[in-house]
Scaffold this motif. Structure first.
Motif, PDB file in Angstrom:
ATOM      1  N   PRO A  82      -2.386  -7.319  22.883  1.00  0.00           N
ATOM      2  CA  PRO A  82      -2.867  -6.449  21.803  1.00  0.00           C
ATOM      3  C   PRO A  82      -1.985  -5.222  21.608  1.00  0.00           C
ATOM      4  CG  PRO A  82      -4.682  -7.167  23.188  1.00  0.00           C
ATOM      5  CD  PRO A  82      -3.431  -7.583  23.894  1.00  0.00           C
ATOM      6  N   LYS A  83      -1.692  -4.926  20.346  1.00  0.00           N
ATOM      7  CA  LYS A  83      -0.847  -3.783  20.012  1.00  0.00           C
ATOM      8  C   LYS A  83      -1.548  -2.894  18.997  1.00  0.00           C
ATOM      9  CE  LYS A  83       3.364  -6.625  20.289  1.00  0.00           C
ATOM     10  NZ  LYS A  83       2.663  -7.927  20.278  1.00  0.00           N
ATOM     11  N   ALA A  84      -1.190  -1.608  19.025  1.00  0.00           N
ATOM     12  CA  ALA A  84      -1.643  -0.693  17.980  1.00  0.00           C
ATOM     13  C   ALA A  84      -0.922  -1.036  16.687  1.00  0.00           C
ATOM     14  CB  ALA A  84      -1.334   0.749  18.383  1.00  0.00           C
ATOM     15  N   VAL A  85      -1.530  -0.734  15.564  1.00  0.00           N
ATOM     16  CA  VAL A  85      -0.916  -1.025  14.268  1.00  0.00           C
ATOM     17  C   VAL A  85       0.442  -0.336  14.136  1.00  0.00           C
ATOM     18  CG1 VAL A  85      -1.165  -0.757  11.759  1.00  0.00           C
ATOM     19  CG2 VAL A  85      -3.132  -1.445  13.142  1.00  0.00           C
TER      20      VAL A  85
ATOM     21  N   CYS B 254      -8.876   0.617  18.394  1.00  0.00           N
ATOM     22  CA  CYS B 254      -8.101  -0.624  18.472  1.00  0.00           C
ATOM     23  C   CYS B 254      -6.853  -0.523  17.598  1.00  0.00           C
ATOM     24  CB  CYS B 254      -8.948  -1.815  18.041  1.00  0.00           C
ATOM     25  SG  CYS B 254     -10.324  -2.175  19.144  1.00  0.00           S
ATOM     26  N   ALA B 255      -7.019  -0.039  16.385  1.00  0.00           N
ATOM     27  CA  ALA B 255      -5.885   0.089  15.467  1.00  0.00           C
ATOM     28  C   ALA B 255      -4.952   1.216  15.878  1.00  0.00           C
ATOM     29  CB  ALA B 255      -6.394   0.318  14.039  1.00  0.00           C
ATOM     30  N   CYS B 256      -5.524   2.290  16.429  1.00  0.00           N
ATOM     31  CA  CYS B 256      -4.709   3.464  16.781  1.00  0.00           C
ATOM     32  C   CYS B 256      -3.965   3.306  18.098  1.00  0.00           C
ATOM     33  CB  CYS B 256      -5.596   4.708  16.845  1.00  0.00           C
ATOM     34  SG  CYS B 256      -6.302   5.205  15.253  1.00  0.00           S
TER      35      CYS B 256
ATOM     36  N   LYS C 151       4.675   1.177   9.878  1.00  0.00           N
ATOM     37  CA  LYS C 151       4.512   2.627   9.761  1.00  0.00           C
ATOM     38  C   LYS C 151       3.068   2.955   9.383  1.00  0.00           C
ATOM     39  CE  LYS C 151       6.182   6.639   7.115  1.00  0.00           C
ATOM     40  NZ  LYS C 151       4.891   6.984   6.481  1.00  0.00           N
ATOM     41  N   VAL C 152       2.464   3.853  10.145  1.00  0.00           N
ATOM     42  CA  VAL C 152       1.097   4.307   9.880  1.00  0.00           C
ATOM     43  C   VAL C 152       1.161   5.758   9.403  1.00  0.00           C
ATOM     44  CG1 VAL C 152      -1.126   4.880  10.936  1.00  0.00           C
ATOM     45  CG2 VAL C 152       0.021   2.730  11.518  1.00  0.00           C
TER      46      VAL C 152
ATOM     47  N   SER D  17       0.830  -1.210   0.000  1.00  0.00           N
ATOM     48  CA  SER D  17       0.000   0.000   0.000  1.00  0.00           C
ATOM     49  C   SER D  17       0.863   1.258   0.000  1.00  0.00           C
ATOM     50  CB  SER D  17      -0.939   0.014   1.211  1.00  0.00           C
ATOM     51  OG  SER D  17      -0.217  -0.014   2.423  1.00  0.00           O
ATOM     52  N   LYS D  18       0.385   2.280  -0.709  1.00  0.00           N
ATOM     53  CA  LYS D  18       1.085   3.561  -0.742  1.00  0.00           C
ATOM     54  C   LYS D  18       0.800   4.367   0.527  1.00  0.00           C
ATOM     55  CE  LYS D  18       0.827   3.821  -5.794  1.00  0.00           C
ATOM     56  NZ  LYS D  18       0.247   4.563  -6.962  1.00  0.00           N
ATOM     57  N   ILE D  19      -0.447   4.321   0.983  1.00  0.00           N
ATOM     58  CA  ILE D  19      -0.866   5.028   2.195  1.00  0.00           C
ATOM     59  C   ILE D  19      -1.606   4.052   3.093  1.00  0.00           C
ATOM     60  CG2 ILE D  19      -2.336   6.858   3.134  1.00  0.00           C
ATOM     61  CD1 ILE D  19      -1.949   8.374   0.511  1.00  0.00           C
ATOM     62  N   LEU D  20      -1.225   4.007   4.377  1.00  0.00           N
ATOM     63  CA  LEU D  20      -1.914   3.130   5.329  1.00  0.00           C
ATOM     64  C   LEU D  20      -2.525   3.986   6.434  1.00  0.00           C
ATOM     65  CD1 LEU D  20      -0.796  -0.314   6.635  1.00  0.00           C
ATOM     66  CD2 LEU D  20      -1.639   1.408   8.252  1.00  0.00           C
TER      67      LEU D  20
END
Length: 261
Positions: free
Chosen positions: A120-123, A84-86, A128-129, A75-78
């Protein structure tokens, strides 16, 4: 045609459901983008290349980690969507208190699973987010705005003002002054403050606003009858690692009268 993917990791899929609730906006998007990957909504999915990949859920298994690493690669942008993801979300609130084995034994009665599990971890702890859209669930208007910004080559920007600002705009009476525990002073606005307008204290599901004063927030919550420990746990519910690091620093300085725990 812009290629978009929407991936789910460990979570309730509530954020993906909110995206599906953007009916009119999605219809308009279909003429400009291609949803290559969205298993919750369609049968035909391709996991090869994305201009924008939205990721919901925390990284809790080796399969989650493998999946998000592959997603980042293609992906170019994630964009991480939802708390949960943040931040790791509700499931990460006790990461700093007990071991993984204790968690599994308490909830499932065993530590044996067919897949490797982790706390559980953030993405962002794994890959890289580029952008984050927090909330439980995410605010669907912000999702639409973010997509519109990105399609036009503009960096999504949402000011991280406190929820108290939105309460003032909507003329919602301050719940703190009524003795109701509320995290509005330290929490990231953008949801429209539906909880406080319904008489329920902000739970902080969107994480921290800019420059949150945890020490003062805990002091206020203690005045409303919570112990130091309960106040800290209240703040941690949705924030995961974000709150745990700040709270650890505060308690290590001994700035609060009552010891944690």
């Amino acid at each position: 045609m812009v290629k978009i993917g929407i991936m789910g990791l460990t979570g309730c899929s509530g954020c993906q459901c909110e995206i599906l609730n953007c009916k009119d906006a999605l219809y308009k998007l279909l003429g400009k983008v291609e949803f290559c990957y969205f298993p919750l909504a369609q049968d035909n999915n391709s996991f090869e290349e994305f201009d924008i990949l939205f990721v919901e859920g925390s990284v809790t298994t080796d399969l989650d980690e493998e999946k998000v690493k592959k997603g980042r690669k293609v992906s170019k942008i994630l964009v991480a969507i939802g708390s949960c993801a943040c931040y790791g979300g509700v499931q990460a609130q006790r990461n700093d208190e007990v071991t993984l084995e204790e968690m599994l034994k308490e909830v499932y009665g065993t530590t044996e699973f067919p897949v490797n599990v982790s706390k559980p971890k953030a993405v962002s702890e794994i890959v890289k987010v580029d952008y984050e859209l927090p909330g439980c669930p995410l605010d669907k208007k912000q999702f639409v705005y973010a997509v519109a910004f990105l399609l036009n080559g503009v960096k999504p920007f949402f000011p991280k003002i406190p929820v108290c600002h939105e309460c003032k705009l909507s003329e919602t009476e301050c719940l703190t002054l009524k003795g109701i525990p509320c995290q509005g002073p330290i929490s990231y606005a953008g949801c429209g403050a539906p909880c406080t307008s319904a008489g329920v204290g902000c739970q902080g599901c969107r994480g921290d606003c800019d420059f949150p004063n945890y020490e003062e927030m805990i002091s206020i919550l203690k005045e409303e009858g919570l112990s130091t420990k309960d106040a800290a746990n209240f703040i941690k519910v949705f924030r995961g690692k974000q709150a745990q690091e700040r709270l650890s620093e505060i308690f290590s300085k001994g700035v609060l009268n009552e010891k944690r725990g």
